[in-house]
Enzyme design. Structure first.
Site, PDB file in Angstrom:
ATOM      1  N   ASP A 153       0.887  -1.360   0.069  1.00 20.87           N
ATOM      2  CA  ASP A 153      -0.036   0.052   0.036  1.00 20.87           C
ATOM      3  C   ASP A 153       1.018   1.272  -0.031  1.00 20.87           C
ATOM      4  O   ASP A 153       1.751   1.382   0.772  1.00 20.87           O
ATOM      5  CB  ASP A 153      -0.954   0.148   1.261  1.00 20.87           C
ATOM      6  CG  ASP A 153      -1.876  -1.113   1.392  1.00 20.87           C
ATOM      7  OD1 ASP A 153      -1.977  -1.815   0.594  1.00 20.87           O
ATOM      8  OD2 ASP A 153      -2.148  -1.354   2.446  1.00 20.87           O
ATOM      9  N   ASP A 164      -5.599   1.370   8.890  1.00 19.07           N
ATOM     10  CA  ASP A 164      -5.336   2.076   7.790  1.00 19.07           C
ATOM     11  C   ASP A 164      -6.022   3.542   8.076  1.00 19.07           C
ATOM     12  O   ASP A 164      -7.023   3.994   6.905  1.00 19.07           O
ATOM     13  CB  ASP A 164      -6.014   1.571   6.634  1.00 19.07           C
ATOM     14  CG  ASP A 164      -5.659   0.087   6.341  1.00 19.07           C
ATOM     15  OD1 ASP A 164      -4.354  -0.192   6.837  1.00 19.07           O
ATOM     16  OD2 ASP A 164      -6.105  -0.754   5.629  1.00 19.07           O
TER      17      ASP A 164
END
Length: 492
Positions: A47, A165
């Protein structure tokens, strides 16, 4: 171990990573390495994190494991760039070394406050996930502040093991953080928290809940404003396939609507897939100094074999894209900075297609290819890329299905995929073919292919491992025409 020894161990975790990188770069095989896409110097990348403009340049952090080409104990790697083409490797920003994050520094975002850059990330201890902060005065060296949102601040039905996240941003006088979560019943959900100072946070609301236990957590939430609309980006696990949409095991979606930060409510007007290809996940956005919304994402997919791993590295990023909203839908275009690196133009006009043809000067695997097809009465019409003998990939319009297809089944290598996916070889999207025409903008970089259809109405991204550079064009079951074709080599 005394306090000084513990502090020294923590300090050395980042230095150890950087020393390892410097000492082992020579072991990498270069066969599949990109030329203008961000990729790990060595080891594993997934990511994008903390994507922001700060200290006079664009900052890109990323999930990183330097010691092997597979997911493991997550660090934060760091690049800076002025143009999204040249990526300067900076010292590793975060390493798992604290009493609260010794098992991983998972994904998150960044925010500027009082001239300092704060990283908000998911800190992992055993199987418990919490949210922590680190701060820097120069954007290079970061000092960890510690945990700021504990798992005790979760709603009662939320799992402490799937809480991650953070997307941190400012609205009005308050800071907010969107968070991926999952309920005990297995429903994916997005949570919202609020703070005045980034240090003390309060729970606001459940912004979105799946209400389907067959799906998983929503990962990597993102939010931006565009001309009066709010757009939320999400990366759900196990999203249900609908016709040609959401064919990857893990998807990336966008929702256009209106976000009420005070109440923690998002009123959705439209939702769709962001990228219909094989390799796109966990997108993140920033607002550039000139006002553009720019998105980057991971150019790989979970549950797949990654052929570059045997070469000492795995994972890369898409070329950043400029986003816009037209008629309530998301449109994407490559960042305009790419045009500064395009040269050696070759053009054609009004080329008849009936069968397969090769055009002089149209080849390469680091190129931009811009096409406009008149589909005429053909059953299929398209382009074959990365050709090498019998190996290639192709992008074509299929009239019988009314779909644009990205097919990499002939690239000479089978990609192992999760059993939850039907395959890892063919993906499709539907676009408008007004006046029986189809526009394609195709970007190639050694193994990567990004296809922008009809000025960014749909995008398809995939890695192709055929090893070739031949390009050809074809029409099957009838005639077609290339109205215009422009090819540029891309150098950096």
């Amino acid at each position: 171990m005394n306090g000084n020894e513990n502090d020294e161990m923590k300090k050395n975790a980042v230095q150890t990573a950087d020393s390892y990188i410097a000492e082992n770069l020579s072991v990498l095989q270069q066969t599949y390495r990109h030329s203008y896409h961000a990729m790990p110097p060595i080891g594993w990348m997934n990511d994008p994190n903390g994507f922001i403009y700060a200290f006079g340049k664009y900052q890109l952090f990323y999930q990183f494991y330097p010691y092997g080409a597979s997911w493991n104990s997550m660090h934060w790697g760091h690049f800076t760039t002025q143009d999204f083409i040249h990526w300067r490797l900076e010292p590793t920003a975060l390493a798992p070394d604290g009493d609260f994050d010794r098992d991983g520094c998972f994904s998150g975002t960044s925010v500027l406050k009082d001239g300092k850059l704060y990283l908000m990330y998911t800190s992992v201890l055993a199987d418990i996930q919490t949210q922590s902060l680190a701060v820097s005065s120069d954007g290079i060296r970061f000092e960890k502040i510690g945990e700021v949102i504990s798992s005790n601040q979760l709603p009662e039905d939320a799992l402490r093991t799937e809480f991650r996240d953070p997307k941190v941003f400012k609205r009005g006088n308050a800071y907010y953080a969107l968070m991926g979560s999952r309920t005990i019943q297995g429903e994916g959900q997005i949570l919202l928290y609020r703070s005045k100072d980034l240090l003390k946070w309060e729970f606001v609301n459940v912004v979105r809940r799946d209400r389907l236990t067959t799906r998983g957590i929503y990962e990597c939430p993102d939010l931006f404003e565009y001309e009066g609309k709010d757009v939320m980006l999400l990366s759900p696990q196990g999203y249900e396939t609908k016709d040609w949409r959401y064919e990857n095991w893990q998807s990336a979606i966008y929702a256009v609507g209106k976000f009420d930060a005070e109440k923690g409510i998002f009123e959705k007007e439209y939702e769709d897939e962001i990228d219909g290809g094989f390799d796109f996940y966990a997108p993140q956005t920033l607002k550039s100094p000139d006002g553009r919304i720019i998105m980057i994402g991971w150019m790989q997919m979970w549950g797949r074999r990654m052929p570059t791993a045997q070469h000492g590295w795995a994972g890369s990023m898409i070329l950043p894209r400029e986003l816009s909203i037209k008629n309530g839908r998301l449109y994407q275009r490559p960042v305009r900075e790419l045009q500064d690196y395009c040269w050696n133009e070759v053009t054609y006009k009004n080329v008849a297609l009936n069968g397969n043809i090769v055009l002089t000067g149209i080849c390469g695997k680091k190129i931009e290819l811009h096409l406009l097809f008149d589909l005429k009465n053909s059953a299929r019409v398209g382009v074959r890329i990365f050709g090498h003998g019998e190996r290639y990939a192709e992008i074509y319009y299929d009239r019988s299905a009314d779909l644009v297809v990205f097919n990499r089944s002939q690239m000479g290598m089978e990609i192992f995929h999760d059993a939850k996916e039907k395959d890892a070889s063919v993906r499709s999207v539907r676009v408008k073919t007004e006046e029986n025409r189809l526009e394609m903008l195709v970007l190639l970089d050694v193994i990567s292919c990004e296809v922008f259809l009809n000025d960014g109405e749909r995008v398809m991204t995939g890695n192709v491992y055929s090893g070739g550079s031949d390009i050809s064009f074809f029409a099957e079951g009838g005639e077609a025409e290339i109205i215009f074709l422009e090819k540029y080599d891309i150098i950096n």
